[in-house]
Each structure stands twice: as C-alpha cells, then as structure tokens.
Design an enzyme around this catalytic site. Structure first.
Site, PDB file in Angstrom:
ATOM      1  CG  HIS A 102      -2.020   1.025   1.299  1.00 41.44           C
ATOM      2  ND1 HIS A 102      -3.274   1.284   0.737  1.00 41.44           N
ATOM      3  CD2 HIS A 102      -1.686   2.309   1.998  1.00 41.44           C
ATOM      4  CE1 HIS A 102      -3.629   2.444   1.279  1.00 41.44           C
ATOM      5  NE2 HIS A 102      -2.959   3.263   1.696  1.00 41.44           N
ATOM      6  CD  GLU A 103       1.530   3.502   3.763  1.00 42.99           C
ATOM      7  OE1 GLU A 103       1.783   4.453   3.077  1.00 42.99           O
ATOM      8  OE2 GLU A 103       0.934   3.112   4.561  1.00 42.99           O
ATOM      9  CG  HIS A 122       0.439   6.450  -0.159  1.00 44.70           C
ATOM     10  ND1 HIS A 122      -0.573   7.190  -0.707  1.00 44.70           N
ATOM     11  CD2 HIS A 122      -0.146   5.666   0.884  1.00 44.70           C
ATOM     12  CE1 HIS A 122      -1.718   7.059  -0.249  1.00 44.70           C
ATOM     13  NE2 HIS A 122      -1.314   6.028   0.864  1.00 44.70           N
TER      14      HIS A 122
END
Lengths: 496, 496
Positions: free
Chosen positions: B260-261, B264
């Site tokens: 997920h990160e 980003h």
C-alpha cells in the site's frame, strides 16, 4: 522586557538549529544517496534563515535596552552569550560570508577526490581562494574585535584564548614532547604485544559498544548510536546522535571511537536543562568539548582499571584469546608509534600533529607564509617533531585534514587544549575523590558526578579559565598533561 | 518578474517543509522518547515559520502582478496552484488557527488514552470544542470560497469535489453495496480456507517486504523502509520514507501495508521532476494519492496473477506450507468479513465504513447533528450498512479514528474516491494494454509506465476530473468499481 524578547528570539533560532542538526545527522546516517541534492538545498535555505534570524534589525535595540535592565548574574551571562553569537554573525559583510561559503564548498568537494589522487597542484588554486577569503574575514573580525587576525578566528572556537598563550604552550610542548616520544618508543620496543585476532562481527561490535555506552552512563532515552562514514556526535542535547564505523578486522577502532563520542555526548546530555535553548546553556568551547571526549577515551578508557573491566566484555562478545588479557590489552591501547595521520595517532604523538598545524595555520592567516609553501613547511615540521617525511606524499601530509578546506582555521588547537584540560580534570578528581584506579574500578558514578558538577552543568555560564580553575585549581596547565604522559608511558609498571 | 519571485518564495517554503517532513519521520521512527518535547517545540516553530511564509505581505502584490504577466500553460497552472495554497493559508484569522491547533492537539492527545478506556463521556467536551472551532473555520472558508461549509473543508483534500456529487455517489453505493456484501459472504461461506501458520520472523518479513518493493519498482536510491507504530509514507518526493510494523503471528499485515505505502511512494517518486519544488509538482489530491496506494494494494497485489508471483517468495522466506498455495492465498487475501474497525476492513466492506463517516461528518459540519448524538448515529448506520452493533462500544465505534480528533473533517471520502479511481485506472489499463492477468504476470514495467504517463508525471498540473478523464475516458465512475468487485468476488472462478 527586551531581555525576554531576546531570549525568545534565540530560542526560536535554537529550534531551527535543532531541525538542521537532525537533518544533518540523517544525511550522514539514513539518507539514500539520491536525496542529497534536495537535502543540501533545504539545509542551505535553513542556514540562510538562521543567519537572517541573527541579522534581525530589532536585535541591536533589544541588546541596548536589555543592557539597562536589571538582571541577576546568570541572566547577565546569558545576555553576554547571546550578544557574542550575534556579534559573531554580524561581523562580516554578507558578500564575504557568501563568497566564503561558496569557495569552501567548492574546495571541500574537490578535496574529496583530489586527496586520494595526491593532487596538490589541482588543490592549490582552490585552497588559495579559501585562504584569501579567510584572511579577509580574519582582518574584518580582527578590526572589530581588537584582536590579531589569527586570534579573531581562534575566538570562534575557543573564546578568550590567544595565540600568545598558545605560542608559550606549544613552545613548552616542543621542548619535551619529541624527547618523551623517543623514550617511550625505547621503553616499548621490547615489551611483548599480541594483536587481537579478528574477524570481529559488526553486530557483536555494536552490541559491545552499546554495553560500554551504558557502562559510561549514556542516556538512551536521550540519544542513540548509528553508523556513518565519518564518526561524529550530533543531534541536540535532548537527543544526542553518536555515530561510529565498524571494521571487522579491527576491534579497537569502533570501540574507542564510541567511547570518545560518548564523552562528547555525556557533556551534551549533562548541560544545564533550564538553559538548554539559549547560548548560555550550550557547550563552553571546542576545547572543553574535546576535554570530555578525551577524558573518556584517554584518561578513563585507556586506564588499566578500565581495561580490566573491558577485557571480560571482549571475551564475552568475541570469545577468549590471549590478546584479551588485561596486561596485553593495556599495552595494546597505549602503544606509541609516530605516524603520518593525525586521526590515527596515539595519545603521546597526537599533540605533535597539532603543534605542526597550529604553527602553519597561524602563519598562513597572519600572512607569514603562503599556500604554495605548505607542503615544504609540513614536511619540515613532520621531520622535526616525528622524524617522518611527507615529501611528495600530499595525501598523507598537508592534504589529510578537512578543516582548512572550508576555511576552519583556528580549530586545531582545541584538540590539544582538550587533552590538557582532560589530564587536569583527572588529576583534580584523584585529589578530591581518591585514586582513579579505584574510582574507575568500582565507583564510575562518582567520576560522572564530578564531571557533571564541575564541567557539564555549567554550560557556558563560566568563562573557560574560570571553569577550569574552579574545577582543577589552575587554568590551562600543560605540566599536568606531561606528568600524566610520563606516569602512564614511562613509569616502570605497565599499570602505573 | 513577480512570477519568478513567487516561485522562489514557494521553493523556500518547500525547503522548510522538507526539513519538517524528515524530522517528522525521524520522530516516528528513530527518535528516543526523551527527545520528544524538544522536537515538538522545534516543529511548532517551523510550522509558525511556514505559516508566516504564506502570510508574507508581499505575496498579494506579487500575485496581482504575476496575473498580468504572460505565462505559458504550465506556468499559469503553477501560478494558480501557488495562489490556491496561499488563499488556503490566509482564509482564517490567526486566532482561530491557533485555537484549532491547541484544541486539536489537546483532543488528539487525550483520545490516545480515552479510546482504550472506552471513555466517551471524557472525550465529548474535548470533541465539542474541536467541532465548534471546525464549524467556525468551515463558515469562514465557506464565505470566502462561495461554497457550502462542508464543501469548503473537502476542498482542502479533494479540490473541486462537492458534497452534492458525493451524496449521489454514496446513495448509489448504498443501493448495491450491502446486498453485494451479503452475496459475497454467502458465496465464500463454503470455500475452504487455510490460515498461514506463524511465527513469521520480523527479519524475514522485512527481507520479503524489500524484495516486493523492488518488484514493484520502488527506487531505493530515493527512499527507504523503516518501522513505526502507525505505518505511513512520509519524507519528500526525492527521498520517500515508508514505514510498516511487523506482527510475527501475521504474514499479511506488514506485507500488504508495505505494498500500500509503496503505491503512495511510487506516486511521489514519479512526480514531475522539474516542478518538484512548487505546488504544481505536488500530488494532485488525497483521493488521487489513495488511488495509487489502492491500485498497488487492491488492483495489483490482490490480483491472482500477483498472488501467483508472491506464493514462491513466501515459501522461500518462510518455508513451504499448504496455506501458501496460490489458490488458498488468493482466497485468503480476498476474504470478506464485516467488522467494526475501518483499518482492518477488506476491499468490499471498506466503502461502508466511509459512507457512514461521510454522512456523519457532513451533518456535523453543516449543523444537522450535534457531537453528543454521534454514538447513536454511528450505531444506527453500522447496523444498517454492516449489520453490526457498536452500542456502548465506543472504542471500536465512533472513537476508533484519529481524523476528527484534530478537526480533519472532509478527509474520509478520499479513501473511497481512491478505490474508485484505482478501479477505473485498472480497467483503462486493461483496455489499452491488454489483460491485467498478463501485465501483472509478465509485464509489470508496462503497468508502472502507464501510471507514470497517466497519473504520476502530471503532479497537480491537471484538475482531478481532467486527469482521470484523460487517463480513463471518464471522470469519477463508481460503476467501474462495482464491476471490479462483482468480477473479483462473485464470478464463479476464484481467479476471475
């Protein structure tokens, strides 16, 4: 109250410096290489802001008005320290500050590749520019402060110290140090010495380092240990960041480096809490700072009583070997060998490296010698003090240090001042608390309490001479340092 | 040129924000506990400075003059983005900004202990103060921007988005999502599922995480992976700092968090280099940012083709076990279970958590409900959307999120906007480049190039609707998200 306004203004400056210190630490320890350009830009914007903070036009009026306010002694000192930082930041015209920063960055950056290439000719023009600007700065500072040119630079690192006093000091050292080095070498020539056999795994070295830091009272709630290419003690006094580097073939380097930086760190951690955000609560001088790292590294950690405590830790972390006997370790950690490189020098030859640099930088700044004469003068003094030649070997001679590349003239004497102050502190402590042998063996907290009470808690609230006289009975006294070296290196028993 | 002056001014602001981002990351990952007070002071001084930078009285004239200068399209957009940040910073009176910051800090700090204690009564007065100030801020912003109160807050996170559009969107979701959740649960009830058996050593989890980051194209020259209590993606776009936390009993949590990160992070690393120091080069909105993390976590990493690549990595790091078969892992990573906690929710139930929060925060800000009515309304909506009760269970109900504690109203919709944009991007990519199955299986670089070209490289140079329409053919379109859920969770084959 103008004093209050000044305090708030300098607290704000302290906060900005905090951000710079942490981001500087991160740059050396954590930052991936690709982040460097953006980081350099951000830190340079911060440097400009900090400079602007000290150039604030309101400061002049505030200082005038605060001078009329009724302040107790500590706040008067605090006011004087703020004024000193302000004066220092406003002495030079902005154009000169910018030119120095630019020339310094350029020379330092080039030095990183010119030194390994032994390229003196490539370095000279860059260094000449740095020297030229440093001389201009020294002239401007000298005129404003009423000091000689070199003294006006020295004042930045060692407030109150003057070259007349350093001349006397180093003349004294010159009179006995070369002879002492020869006698120590003669004595050590026939002493048996086993070198510790590696490899020493990095993880174990780190674990040992942390254990020794704890033994030395490092406060891990307010600091940490990491790795960087060039070891340093950074961060802020509430959060001190030590670094070291590990060499798996060498058990001495990282450990002694950690102990050295722990000395710096405990000074920072012991600074007076209520003054922490103001200049008065910061470390007194570079010499006093170095006295703490050298107290830890030389007076304490190379003392046979400490080595006796270290030996079982080495065995526990790396297994037993004959070289880990306390007797052998004591000889290992006090072996004297004249060499070309200052940062690798032992306790006895180190001041010779500083004498040499002091003479040269003083003469460079005072205009008594030129940049182009540096290699010859270096070689000449190296021959005289340590009997070694650096002819044609620039990289291990006059190109070895970073200090002059960015114009940090006046810093070098701090190392030897620190070594002398540390010897004085050890002597005074013994006189007041009993033999160091016993303090180190069983009462380490007493050692740290003494330093806390006599050095750390005073921050910049006392002038250096006052601080040292109050702690040790005398201001700077090289005779005590000489006695220490004679006793440790020339007395009959290894354990003396 | 005033545009040039503005650009330099905003670049300087960017440098200050860089220092804040790194020191904020350090605070969460590296800083020893005792350093917190000094760090908080330093960061608060920085926040004031950044605010002052945006309050600079010269800006108004510069913006007026720059508006008359002849700029190309990109520089016009850059000017507009600078103006938007400036306007946002100057909308509120300084007193209100200070009061909000104070009340927010107090409420958030208290929440950290009140939540575990399930203490709604203790929380309510603090929250009422935050809500009251947020309503004042919303009124002031609404008046200045010509928007409704809630929309004026939404504008901070999702420029251009309006509640009328969100109402339609969530009304649509409400019409089909609860039914879909039930059908998925019915379908999954009889599917066999093996849970991976731990423990999973932290060091191995980290090694796997780094390997997966590399597979996902994370640039380690411009970023790193560390540990923090609350995972985040921080740092700066030239040096992106991801964090995760490891649970040795759970192999899914840290890995999916890292993925997920990494989404980003790749958005940040892919932002347009030449605009990096200016608002135009920053991420478009929170919804677009979340679309990248959710593209990586949901569209990509939970796709059976990715899981087929993950399975051998899990085996290599933790040894073989039946639960690591690709079929079982695919079921494991797509299991749907309504629960009370948003951050633990699966892909299908997650939007229900957001619908609930959106309705409540909109009504709180518009004055249609009061803080004291929050627990009852929460329970009512939780029953309606997920069939679960939170009566008396405040800590897993209305006290679970940090967002409202410091007044961050208007943020929650970004999560669901991100999920929808991500589904649209996956659909468009398939249409243009071929089946995702194949892209993920053998052509991952094509996936990243598509995102680079259609999303990352545009920074804030396009409005969100324009960006999404240009990339996917349509602006925000929940139907595509619905199709994605139906196909992944209700089609017959597990691999659909």
């Amino acid at each position: 109250m103008s004093y209050t306004a000044l305090s708030q203004h300098f607290e704000q400056l302290h906060h900005l410096q905090h951000l710079g210190a942490i981001c500087g630490w991160d740059q050396a320890t954590m930052m991936p290489a690709g982040g460097n350009e953006a980081r350099a830009e951000a830190l340079s914007t911060l440097a400009v802001l900090c400079h602007q903070q000290l150039q604030d036009p309101r400061l002049s009026d505030w200082f005038d008005a605060a001078g009329q306010e009724s302040l107790d002694r500590e706040h008067s000192v605090s006011l004087a320290e703020m004024r000193r930082q302000w004066r220092d930041a406003t002495l030079l015209p902005a154009d000169l500050v910018r030119a120095m920063s630019l020339a310094g960055s350029r020379c330092e950056h080039a030095w990183r590749s010119l030194r390994p290439a032994n390229d003196w000719a490539g370095y000279l023009p860059l260094f000449e520019e740095v020297l030229n600007l440093s001389r201009q700065a020294a002239s401007a500072r000298a005129e404003a402060l009423g000091l000689s040119r070199y003294d006006s630079l020295l004042e930045q690192y060692e407030p109150g110290m003057r070259s007349a006093r350093l001349d006397t000091l180093f003349d004294d050292l010159k009179s006995w140090l070369p002879g002492l080095i020869t006698r120590v070498q003669d004595k050590q020539r026939d002493e048996p010495l086993l070198l510790p056999q590696g490899p020493f795994a990095t993880e174990q070295q780190r674990a040992l380092g942390l254990e020794v830091m704890a033994l030395l009272g490092f406060d891990f709630e307010h600091g940490r240990l990491d790795v960087s290419a060039h070891p340093f003690c950074g961060g802020v006094s509430e959060d001190v960041r030590l670094t070291t580097r590990y060499n798996e073939q060498d058990v001495a380097q990282a450990l002694m480096g950690i102990i050295h930086e722990t000395g710096h760190a405990r000074y920072e951690q012991g600074l007076p809490g209520r003054w922490r955000r103001l200049p008065a609560g910061q470390a007194r001088s570079m010499g006093v700072h170095e006295s703490q790292s050298l107290f830890f590294e030389m007076q304490l950690a190379r003392h046979p009583a400490f080595i006796a405590r270290l030996a079982p830790l080495l065995e526990r972390h790396f297994g037993a070997q004959p070289a880990f006997s306390p007797d052998n370790l004591a000889r290992f950690y006090t072996r004297v060998t004249p060499g070309l490189i200052r940062v690798d020098a032992d306790e006895v030859t180190y001041p010779a490296h500083i004498m040499l640099r002091y003479e040269i930088e003083r003469d460079l700044i005072e205009g008594k010698m030129e940049a182009r004469d540096l290699p010859e003068r270096w070689d000449q003094l190296m021959q005289r003090y340590l009997g070694l030649s650096t002819k044609g070997n620039y990289k291990d001679g006059c190109l070895q240090d970073i200090h002059w590349t960015d114009g940090s003239f006046g810093y070098f004497p701090s190392y030897t001042l620190g070594a002398i102050y540390a010897a004085q502190q050890a002597a005074a402590m013994q006189q007041q608390q009993g033999p160091l042998e016993q303090l180190i063996g069983t009462q380490l907290p007493t050692v740290f309490e003494w330093l806390q009470q006599h050095i750390w808690q005073h921050g910049s609230l006392l002038e250096t001479d006052h601080l040292i006289r109050q702690a040790c009975g005398q201001p700077l006294d090289a005779a005590v340092f000489r006695q220490h070296l004679q006793q440790r290196y020339l007395a009959d028993a290894v354990y003396a």
